[in-house]
Design an enzyme around this catalytic site. Structure first.
Site, PDB file in Angstrom:
ATOM      1  N   CYS A 126      -6.385   9.542   7.968  1.00 29.63           N
ATOM      2  CA  CYS A 126      -5.474  10.686   7.847  1.00 29.63           C
ATOM      3  C   CYS A 126      -6.208  12.023   7.855  1.00 29.63           C
ATOM      4  O   CYS A 126      -5.607  13.065   8.131  1.00 29.63           O
ATOM      5  CB  CYS A 126      -4.645  10.574   6.579  1.00 29.63           C
ATOM      6  SG  CYS A 126      -3.732   9.035   6.489  1.00 29.63           S
TER       7      CYS A 126
ATOM      8  N   HIS B  25      -1.652  17.345   5.103  1.00 26.80           N
ATOM      9  CA  HIS B  25      -1.292  15.999   5.520  1.00 26.80           C
ATOM     10  C   HIS B  25      -0.009  15.573   4.812  1.00 26.80           C
ATOM     11  O   HIS B  25       0.132  15.748   3.603  1.00 26.80           O
ATOM     12  CB  HIS B  25      -2.446  15.050   5.188  1.00 26.80           C
ATOM     13  CG  HIS B  25      -2.088  13.613   5.388  1.00 26.80           C
ATOM     14  ND1 HIS B  25      -1.491  13.164   6.551  1.00 26.80           N
ATOM     15  CD2 HIS B  25      -2.229  12.525   4.586  1.00 26.80           C
ATOM     16  CE1 HIS B  25      -1.273  11.859   6.443  1.00 26.80           C
ATOM     17  NE2 HIS B  25      -1.706  11.454   5.273  1.00 26.80           N
TER      18      HIS B  25
ATOM     19  N   ASN C 177       4.773   9.787   7.416  1.00 25.06           N
ATOM     20  CA  ASN C 177       3.329  10.019   7.375  1.00 25.06           C
ATOM     21  C   ASN C 177       2.744   9.499   8.694  1.00 25.06           C
ATOM     22  O   ASN C 177       2.789   8.300   8.954  1.00 25.06           O
ATOM     23  CB  ASN C 177       2.768   9.256   6.163  1.00 25.06           C
ATOM     24  CG  ASN C 177       1.257   9.290   6.061  1.00 25.06           C
ATOM     25  OD1 ASN C 177       0.560   9.569   7.030  1.00 25.06           O
ATOM     26  ND2 ASN C 177       0.742   8.960   4.898  1.00 25.06           N
TER      27      ASN C 177
HETATM   28  O1  UT7 Z   1      -1.817   8.971   4.064  1.00 26.63           O
HETATM   29  C1  UT7 Z   1      -2.515   8.415   2.999  1.00 26.63           C
HETATM   30  C2  UT7 Z   1      -2.035   7.051   2.815  1.00 26.63           C
HETATM   31  N1  UT7 Z   1      -1.092   6.710   1.836  1.00 26.63           N
HETATM   32  C3  UT7 Z   1      -0.551   7.410   0.830  1.00 26.63           C
HETATM   33  O2  UT7 Z   1      -0.705   8.581   0.618  1.00 26.63           O
HETATM   34  C4  UT7 Z   1       0.323   6.602  -0.085  1.00 26.63           C
HETATM   35  C5  UT7 Z   1       0.142   6.906  -1.548  1.00 26.63           C
HETATM   36  N2  UT7 Z   1       1.034   6.083  -2.365  1.00 26.63           N
HETATM   37  C6  UT7 Z   1       2.361   6.248  -2.390  1.00 26.63           C
HETATM   38  O3  UT7 Z   1       2.900   7.108  -1.699  1.00 26.63           O
HETATM   39  C7  UT7 Z   1       3.178   5.391  -3.333  1.00 26.63           C
HETATM   40  O4  UT7 Z   1       2.302   4.604  -4.109  1.00 26.63           O
HETATM   41  C8  UT7 Z   1       4.194   4.462  -2.608  1.00 26.63           C
HETATM   42  C9  UT7 Z   1       5.322   5.312  -2.010  1.00 26.63           C
HETATM   43  C10 UT7 Z   1       3.535   3.657  -1.523  1.00 26.63           C
HETATM   44  C11 UT7 Z   1       4.830   3.523  -3.643  1.00 26.63           C
HETATM   45  O5  UT7 Z   1       5.438   4.257  -4.677  1.00 26.63           O
HETATM   46  P1  UT7 Z   1       5.132   3.901  -6.199  1.00 26.63           P
HETATM   47  O6  UT7 Z   1       5.948   4.811  -7.016  1.00 26.63           O
HETATM   48  O7  UT7 Z   1       3.650   3.938  -6.404  1.00 26.63           O
HETATM   49  O8  UT7 Z   1       5.703   2.429  -6.302  1.00 26.63           O
HETATM   50  P2  UT7 Z   1       4.958   1.150  -6.853  1.00 26.63           P
HETATM   51  O9  UT7 Z   1       3.958   0.657  -5.878  1.00 26.63           O
HETATM   52  O10 UT7 Z   1       4.540   1.422  -8.263  1.00 26.63           O
HETATM   53  O11 UT7 Z   1       6.138   0.114  -6.896  1.00 26.63           O
HETATM   54  C12 UT7 Z   1       7.212   0.210  -7.857  1.00 26.63           C
HETATM   55  C13 UT7 Z   1       8.179  -0.934  -7.617  1.00 26.63           C
HETATM   56  C14 UT7 Z   1       7.486  -2.287  -7.522  1.00 26.63           C
HETATM   57  O12 UT7 Z   1       8.338  -3.254  -8.097  1.00 26.63           O
HETATM   58  P3  UT7 Z   1       8.051  -3.798  -9.588  1.00 26.63           P
HETATM   59  O13 UT7 Z   1       6.685  -4.402  -9.546  1.00 26.63           O
HETATM   60  O14 UT7 Z   1       8.150  -2.580 -10.465  1.00 26.63           O
HETATM   61  O15 UT7 Z   1       9.153  -4.777  -9.786  1.00 26.63           O
HETATM   62  C15 UT7 Z   1       7.407  -2.545  -6.025  1.00 26.63           C
HETATM   63  O16 UT7 Z   1       7.397  -3.918  -5.693  1.00 26.63           O
HETATM   64  O17 UT7 Z   1       8.834  -0.739  -6.374  1.00 26.63           O
HETATM   65  C16 UT7 Z   1       8.696  -1.912  -5.565  1.00 26.63           C
HETATM   66  N3  UT7 Z   1       8.655  -1.488  -4.163  1.00 26.63           N
HETATM   67  C17 UT7 Z   1       9.752  -1.231  -3.455  1.00 26.63           C
HETATM   68  N4  UT7 Z   1      11.067  -1.305  -3.769  1.00 26.63           N
HETATM   69  C18 UT7 Z   1      11.937  -0.953  -2.820  1.00 26.63           C
HETATM   70  C19 UT7 Z   1       7.567  -1.252  -3.388  1.00 26.63           C
HETATM   71  N5  UT7 Z   1       7.944  -0.844  -2.167  1.00 26.63           N
HETATM   72  C20 UT7 Z   1       9.316  -0.830  -2.176  1.00 26.63           C
HETATM   73  C21 UT7 Z   1      10.269  -0.493  -1.223  1.00 26.63           C
HETATM   74  N6  UT7 Z   1      11.580  -0.569  -1.585  1.00 26.63           N
HETATM   75  N7  UT7 Z   1       9.955  -0.088   0.024  1.00 26.63           N
END
Ligand code: UT7
Length: 334
Positions: free
Chosen positions: A120, A261, A291
């Protein structure tokens, strides 16, 4: 920072971008994986993203079209360029580079051409490299493209990764300018490979780290530890912007635009609010485009420029972070 006495500056002669034809909305994702529009929008700020039709579009076509548009704005031809750099991690082929094919397609041959890989951060890395090469006096005009076709490397059965990404290309044409005060005032780039496994694309099981081997893995697709990247990004993003302001004497009041970004709206807002930069100075298109990795900063810059929001004399900060882990800033006097 002490600077050599430059004999010439660098000007952004033109900008261009290219978004592919297909729209993938959050409602489309509801049909693909167990997710909701509400979850995606609240956690990321994304409503939809553009993705390629793989039959007709890809890294080569988007990069070519973005650079062609930048050349057109500059009133230049491909043959006026003496270097082409494409920042990407998702070219159709590792060999030849996407840059070689783009350079040939726009008529820049025999200008040198190469791809640069910094995930990125790729576009900002490439702009910094190109600017330094023009400052050195060895090159006069460089075409820079950032492009990623994330739809070709994300696993659409993995809801934790796929919902975040889209495809895009952004481009600038940089040329030597008589005014030495014009160009990049400050640039910073960094990498910390010890964090590589927060965002990686394994081709063999040997590369999959022990804490990930028991998860469902599809080789050839991006793996992301979202929480880990989020933690890194929130801190690094703020540090990189503060470092850029400190080293140039700019303030939230005097900076014209921060072009960043498009990782996640929560990451962008957290940094912006901590530093105290008004929302109208931080361009956001993640709601429409998601993204797009190396594509995002160049795409935002072109959209801002075409909207008349980048003017001669402005102080503009480009900033990005991503896989590697990598980060970069580039502060410009336009
Ligand atoms: O360009 C650079 C590359 N990437 C980034 O900048 C990404 C940086 N990270 C993020 O943007 C965030 O971590 C995400 C958007 C990817 C995820 O958000 P989060 O608030 O960190 O969610 P999480 O991983 O803590 O997941 C929370 C819950 C989990 O369920 P449990 O374990 O609490 O039951 C996940 O399994 O949300 C669940 N989950 C989803 N639910 C619905 C994960 N993905 C999804 C989804 N839809 N797409």
């Amino acid at each position: 920072m002490s600077q050599p006495a430059w004999t010439h500056g660098v000007r952004i002669a033109g900008t261009g971008s290219c978004l592919p034809s297909r729209t993938l909305t959050n409602a489309d994702f509801e049909k693909l994986v167990d997710t909701t529009d509400e979850w995606i929008f609240q956690r990321t700020g994304i409503r939809q993203r553009q993705v390629c039709n793989p039959e007709t579009e890809g890294c080569f076509t988007l990069s070519r079209d973005a650079l062609s548009r930048a050349l057109e704005m500059a009133g230049m031809k491909g043959s006026d360029l003496d270097l082409v750099i494409v920042a990407t991690v998702s070219g159709e082929m590792p060999c030849p580079s996407t840059a070689c094919r783009v350079a040939a397609a726009i008529g820049a041959t025999p200008a040198p051409a190469f791809d640069l890989q910094a995930a990125c951060s790729g576009f900002v890395y490439a702009v910094n490299v190109a600017e330094a090469l023009i400052r050195s006096g060895r090159f006069r005009s460089v075409g820079v493209v950032g492009c990623d076709i994330m739809s070709s490397i994300v696993d659409y059965t993995d809801r934790t990764v796929s919902i975040l990404f889209g495809d895009a290309a952004g481009s600038v044409v940089l040329v030597r300018d008589d005014n030495p005060a014009r160009g990049c005032l400050y640039q910073a780039m960094g990498a910390d490979g010890s964090g590589w496994n927060a965002l990686y694309l394994p081709k063999r099981m040997q590369e999959v780290p022990p804490d990930d081997v028991n998860n469902p893995i599809r080789l050839g697709y991006l793996r992301m530890n979202g929480k880990e990247v989020f933690r890194f990004a929130v801190t690094k993003f703020r540090e990189v912007i503060e470092d850029a302001l400190r080293n140039t004497g700019l303030t939230p009041e005097t900076v014209s635009q921060v072009v960043c970004h498009q990782s996640n709206i929560r990451i962008i807002d957290a940094a912006r609010e901590k530093i105290g930069i008004p929302a109208e100075k931080v361009y956001v298109n993640i709601d429409r485009c998601g993204n797009s990795s190396s594509g995002s900063v160049g795409l935002c810059f072109d959209e801002l420029n075409r909207a008349g929001k980048i003017k001669s004399g402005d102080a503009v900060v480009l900033v990005a972070f991503g896989g590697g882990l990598t980060w970069a800033s580039s502060v410009w006097r336009i």
